[in-house]
Structures are given as C-alpha cells and as structure tokens.
Design a protein around this motif. Structure first.
Motif, PDB file in Angstrom:
ATOM      1  N   SER A 116      -2.955   3.400  -8.838  1.00 54.24           N
ATOM      2  CA  SER A 116      -3.004   3.795  -7.427  1.00 54.24           C
ATOM      3  C   SER A 116      -4.061   2.994  -6.665  1.00 54.24           C
ATOM      4  O   SER A 116      -3.818   2.505  -5.555  1.00 54.24           O
ATOM      5  N   LYS A 117      -5.245   2.832  -7.279  1.00 56.45           N
ATOM      6  CA  LYS A 117      -6.328   2.094  -6.631  1.00 56.45           C
ATOM      7  C   LYS A 117      -6.011   0.604  -6.514  1.00 56.45           C
ATOM      8  O   LYS A 117      -6.227  -0.009  -5.460  1.00 56.45           O
ATOM      9  N   ILE A 118      -5.485   0.026  -7.602  1.00 56.20           N
ATOM     10  CA  ILE A 118      -5.202  -1.410  -7.587  1.00 56.20           C
ATOM     11  C   ILE A 118      -4.039  -1.730  -6.648  1.00 56.20           C
ATOM     12  O   ILE A 118      -4.014  -2.791  -6.019  1.00 56.20           O
ATOM     13  N   LEU A 119      -3.086  -0.809  -6.518  1.00 54.37           N
ATOM     14  CA  LEU A 119      -1.994  -1.015  -5.565  1.00 54.37           C
ATOM     15  C   LEU A 119      -2.520  -1.129  -4.131  1.00 54.37           C
ATOM     16  O   LEU A 119      -2.038  -1.950  -3.349  1.00 54.37           O
ATOM     17  N   LEU A 120      -3.520  -0.314  -3.801  1.00 57.88           N
ATOM     18  CA  LEU A 120      -4.135  -0.395  -2.468  1.00 57.88           C
ATOM     19  C   LEU A 120      -4.843  -1.737  -2.287  1.00 57.88           C
ATOM     20  O   LEU A 120      -4.772  -2.358  -1.216  1.00 57.88           O
ATOM     21  N   VAL A 121      -5.534  -2.186  -3.341  1.00 58.81           N
ATOM     22  CA  VAL A 121      -6.219  -3.484  -3.289  1.00 58.81           C
ATOM     23  C   VAL A 121      -5.208  -4.616  -3.134  1.00 58.81           C
ATOM     24  O   VAL A 121      -5.423  -5.555  -2.361  1.00 58.81           O
ATOM     25  N   TYR A 122      -4.092  -4.507  -3.843  1.00 59.99           N
ATOM     26  CA  TYR A 122      -3.058  -5.542  -3.801  1.00 59.99           C
ATOM     27  C   TYR A 122      -2.478  -5.717  -2.406  1.00 59.99           C
ATOM     28  O   TYR A 122      -2.104  -6.827  -2.019  1.00 59.99           O
ATOM     29  N   LYS A 123      -2.357  -4.623  -1.660  1.00 60.83           N
ATOM     30  CA  LYS A 123      -1.809  -4.711  -0.308  1.00 60.83           C
ATOM     31  C   LYS A 123      -2.652  -5.620   0.589  1.00 60.83           C
ATOM     32  O   LYS A 123      -2.150  -6.217   1.544  1.00 60.83           O
TER      33      LYS A 123
END
Length: 217
Positions: A116-123
């Motif tokens: 969940s956290k890395i998905l936000l960073v990826y955006k």
C-alpha cells in the motif's frame, strides 16, 4: 536443507497420521522461516540493485554533461532504496514467536501494508523518473550519439517548432501528459514488477499460510 524440508512437508500432508507428531509442527515452522528468509535476501538484493543503479546513472550522466539531471535521478533511486530499506527493517521485526500461523499472518500483514505504501510512492516516482529520463534524452546525446548534436538543439533549430523562451512547448506538454498517464497506470507496473521478481516465493508463502489455516480449521 530445502529439499529435505519440502519432502517431509509433503509427506506430512499426504499422511494424516504424521500430523500428530510434534516434529511435523517444527518442520512447518522451519519451512516458514526458511522461505521468508529467502524473501528477505531477495528484497535486500533489490535494494542493493537500486543503490548501484543510482550510482551508475549519476556517473554516466556526469560524463554525459548533465550532472544536475544525474543528481535528480540519483536522488530518485536512492529515495526508493530508502523506502525499501525501511520496509525491510519493519519486516525484520517479525519473529516466529509462539505460533507459526501468527508468524505467517504477520508477514502477510506486512506485505499488504508495504504494498500500500509503495504503491503511493510509485504514483509519484514513476512519472518523476520518466520526466528525468525524457530530459536526459533532450539535453544529452549519450543515448543517441549518432545524431551528433543534442535533441534539444535540433528542436530549437527547427523553425517549424512552437518555441517560447527556448522551451519547445508541445514537447514539454507531451512529457507532462505521458507522465500523468504513467502515474495512472503505476499500480499495474508495480504489480507486474512484484510478480516478475517475487511471484514464485510469494506464492510459496501464500501456500504455506493456506495449509496452516487448513490445519487450524
């Protein structure tokens, strides 16, 4: 060790009489520890890879005459490596404790939170990476040496190009639009990356959890 554990593991689930033997529970715990440790090593190698990539890009871009873009890209990769390192540190806080089931569930919860956290960073990271790469293509011919001058010089010397204050407007708008599109699809990119890099081992851990849950039911 892995093959011996897997052999006993498989025999344990094909022979119900063996399930009452205490050693089988120990084998299940060893299998979980071994598999998650293997995942940790792979995760750590990925972080090291990001760090090495950051250094290589910085040196290459400095040699290519674009040190500021090199620093920009270096910062992006190091930032992602730091995010990964923090996530790995959180994973290292998980221990076997009293229950193998709780150990596997703790890993599963960590994985969901980490994703969940890395998905936000990826955006944010994916479009910023594309912008940096696009500017590198424009301001150095390190990637396309056969064109002679840099791509930005060719564009600025083109009389048919719409340019404002030495800025090729449509090129820059195109870069921004593509970056937005990449941000929108960033979650898909992340899922593909996770499947390619960790798909097999995460499948093993998921199977372990399913088998332990089946025994508890």
């Amino acid at each position: 060790m892995e093959k011996s554990i897997e052999n006993i593991w498989k025999k344990g689930f094909t022979n119900r009489d063996l399930l009452s033997i205490p050693i089988i529970e120990n084998i299940k715990s060893l299998k979980s520890i071994y598999t998650i440790d293997k995942f940790k090593k792979m995760y750590k190698l990925n972080i090291i890879g990001l760090t090495l990539t950051a250094v290589i890009i910085l040196l290459a871009f400095i040699l290519g005459g674009i040190p500021f873009i090199g620093m920009y890209m270096f910062t992006l990769f190091i930032s992602m490596a730091i995010v990964g390192l923090k996530s790995l540190n959180n994973l290292n806080q998980i221990n076997i404790g009293e229950s193998n089931y709780e150990f596997l569930k703790a890993f599963d919860n960590w994985l969901n939170n980490s994703n969940s956290k890395i998905l936000l960073v990826y955006k944010i990271w994916i479009p910023l990476f594309f912008i940096g790469f696009a500017f590198a293509l424009l301001y150095t011919n390190i990637f396309i040496p056969f064109i002679g001058e840099t791509l930005i010089d060719k564009i600025l010397n083109n009389e048919n190009m719409f340019i404002v204050n030495k800025i090729p407007v449509f090129w820059f708008l195109g870069i921004i639009i593509i970056a937005i599109v990449l941000s929108y699809f960033s979650s898909s990119f992340y899922k593909i990356e996770m499947k390619d890099v960790y798909g097999n081992i995460l499948g093993e851990i998921k199977q372990l959890l399913a088998e332990v849950e089946e025994l508890r039911s």
